[in-house]
Design a protein around this motif. Structure first.
Motif, PDB file in Angstrom:
ATOM      1  N   ASP A 112       0.837  -1.077   0.080  1.00  0.00           N
ATOM      2  CA  ASP A 112       0.055   0.004  -0.154  1.00  0.00           C
ATOM      3  C   ASP A 112       0.771   1.411  -0.055  1.00  0.00           C
ATOM      4  O   ASP A 112       0.417   2.119  -0.426  1.00  0.00           O
ATOM      5  CB  ASP A 112      -0.809  -0.025   1.198  1.00  0.00           C
ATOM      6  CG  ASP A 112      -2.215  -1.026   1.255  1.00  0.00           C
ATOM      7  OD1 ASP A 112      -2.222  -1.751   0.100  1.00  0.00           O
ATOM      8  OD2 ASP A 112      -2.638  -1.330   2.354  1.00  0.00           O
ATOM      9  N   HIS A 113       1.918   1.261   0.840  1.00  0.00           N
ATOM     10  CA  HIS A 113       2.790   2.449   0.963  1.00  0.00           C
ATOM     11  C   HIS A 113       3.807   2.131  -0.203  1.00  0.00           C
ATOM     12  O   HIS A 113       5.028   3.455  -0.084  1.00  0.00           O
ATOM     13  CB  HIS A 113       3.228   2.561   2.241  1.00  0.00           C
ATOM     14  CG  HIS A 113       2.402   2.975   3.181  1.00  0.00           C
ATOM     15  ND1 HIS A 113       1.645   4.134   3.427  1.00  0.00           N
ATOM     16  CD2 HIS A 113       1.675   2.264   4.180  1.00  0.00           C
ATOM     17  CE1 HIS A 113       0.855   4.158   4.357  1.00  0.00           C
ATOM     18  NE2 HIS A 113       0.810   2.927   4.743  1.00  0.00           N
ATOM     19  N   ASP A 114       4.121   1.130  -1.070  1.00  0.00           N
ATOM     20  CA  ASP A 114       5.281   1.297  -2.101  1.00  0.00           C
ATOM     21  C   ASP A 114       6.524   1.391  -1.550  1.00  0.00           C
ATOM     22  O   ASP A 114       7.286   2.111  -1.767  1.00  0.00           O
ATOM     23  CB  ASP A 114       4.961   2.614  -3.149  1.00  0.00           C
ATOM     24  CG  ASP A 114       5.792   2.055  -4.322  1.00  0.00           C
ATOM     25  OD1 ASP A 114       6.100   0.975  -4.741  1.00  0.00           O
ATOM     26  OD2 ASP A 114       6.218   2.899  -4.945  1.00  0.00           O
ATOM     27  N   ALA A 115       6.698   0.546  -0.097  1.00  0.00           N
ATOM     28  CA  ALA A 115       7.765   0.657   0.552  1.00  0.00           C
ATOM     29  C   ALA A 115       8.885  -0.186   0.085  1.00  0.00           C
ATOM     30  O   ALA A 115       9.778  -0.505   0.941  1.00  0.00           O
ATOM     31  CB  ALA A 115       7.300   0.282   1.873  1.00  0.00           C
ATOM     32  N   PHE A 116       8.940  -0.494  -1.263  1.00  0.00           N
ATOM     33  CA  PHE A 116      10.129  -1.581  -1.771  1.00  0.00           C
ATOM     34  C   PHE A 116      10.459  -1.049  -3.042  1.00  0.00           C
ATOM     35  O   PHE A 116       9.510  -0.488  -3.804  1.00  0.00           O
ATOM     36  CB  PHE A 116       9.784  -3.044  -1.666  1.00  0.00           C
ATOM     37  CG  PHE A 116       8.559  -3.398  -2.347  1.00  0.00           C
ATOM     38  CD1 PHE A 116       8.486  -3.681  -3.613  1.00  0.00           C
ATOM     39  CD2 PHE A 116       7.388  -3.386  -1.667  1.00  0.00           C
ATOM     40  CE1 PHE A 116       7.359  -4.130  -4.441  1.00  0.00           C
ATOM     41  CE2 PHE A 116       6.082  -3.523  -2.097  1.00  0.00           C
ATOM     42  CZ  PHE A 116       6.013  -4.159  -3.547  1.00  0.00           C
ATOM     43  N   GLN A 117      11.600  -1.303  -3.597  1.00  0.00           N
ATOM     44  CA  GLN A 117      11.916  -0.898  -4.935  1.00  0.00           C
ATOM     45  C   GLN A 117      12.286  -2.391  -5.604  1.00  0.00           C
ATOM     46  O   GLN A 117      11.613  -2.955  -6.131  1.00  0.00           O
ATOM     47  CB  GLN A 117      12.672  -0.030  -5.172  1.00  0.00           C
ATOM     48  CG  GLN A 117      12.104   1.295  -4.827  1.00  0.00           C
ATOM     49  CD  GLN A 117      13.179   2.664  -4.942  1.00  0.00           C
ATOM     50  OE1 GLN A 117      14.219   2.647  -5.780  1.00  0.00           O
ATOM     51  NE2 GLN A 117      13.039   3.831  -4.111  1.00  0.00           N
TER      52      GLN A 117
END
Length: 175
Positions: A112-117
């Motif tokens: 949900d928070h786009d906490a990875f690349q």
């Protein structure tokens, strides 16, 4: 004195270590009977013996946090922890967090928070956030940053990882 003979004498009295020994590990709610060398790390037991490859091998020196798993709900660096010392303890990896087809709330928050690349550090980061919540020491944003500092993200997704950790603390989403 002949040093060659004295060396042989000393090595002759040393007991030979067993190559492997039986070890019972409880991982993600399942008990596993393994034959492990006494020096096998939890990380290597997970990846090489149980084929649980979600836990990543980063530095193999306890400095990056990629190998973070939960041991009885607390986070550990699995690369520095001997498997033979973990009998009768519950090891939880990123693979064991989802229940009945539903992601753990921290896993969902990472999406949900786009906490990875690249995602390489993500399993360790997720386990570390859950462990941090379980430990109950984080109260402020600075606490979160400090307590998560053992997990390195080479892509620099820290801002969003901190958002996940804040949400996890607010919702108390430990184990």
């Amino acid at each position: 004195m002949n040093t060659e003979n004295s060396f042989q004498a000393t090595t002759a009295v040393r007991p030979k270590l067993p190559e492997t020994r039986p070890v019972t590990l409880r991982v993600n709610g399942t008990t596993h009977q393994l034959q492990l060398a006494p020096w096998t790390s939890v990380l290597d037991a997970l990846r090489e013996h149980l084929q649980l490859t979600g836990t990543k091998k980063g530095c193999d020196h306890g400095q990056c946090g990629a190998c973070t798993v939960l041991l009885d709900g607390k986070r550990i660096n699995s690369c520095l922890t001997l498997a033979v010392m973990q009998e009768n303890k519950e090891i939880t990896t990123v693979e064991g967090l989802a229940k009945e087809g539903e992601l753990h709330p921290v896993q969902q928050a990472f999406i949900d928070h786009d906490a990875f690349q690249c995602g390489y550090c993500t399993p360790g980061q997720i386990c570390s956030v859950i462990g941090m919540v379980n430990e109950g020491k984080a109260k402020t944003l600075d606490d979160i940053r400090d307590l998560m500092s053992g997990n390195i993200c080479r892509c620099g997704a820290y801002v969003n990882i901190v958002k996940v950790a804040q949400e996890a603390l607010e919702k108390n989403t430990g184990l």
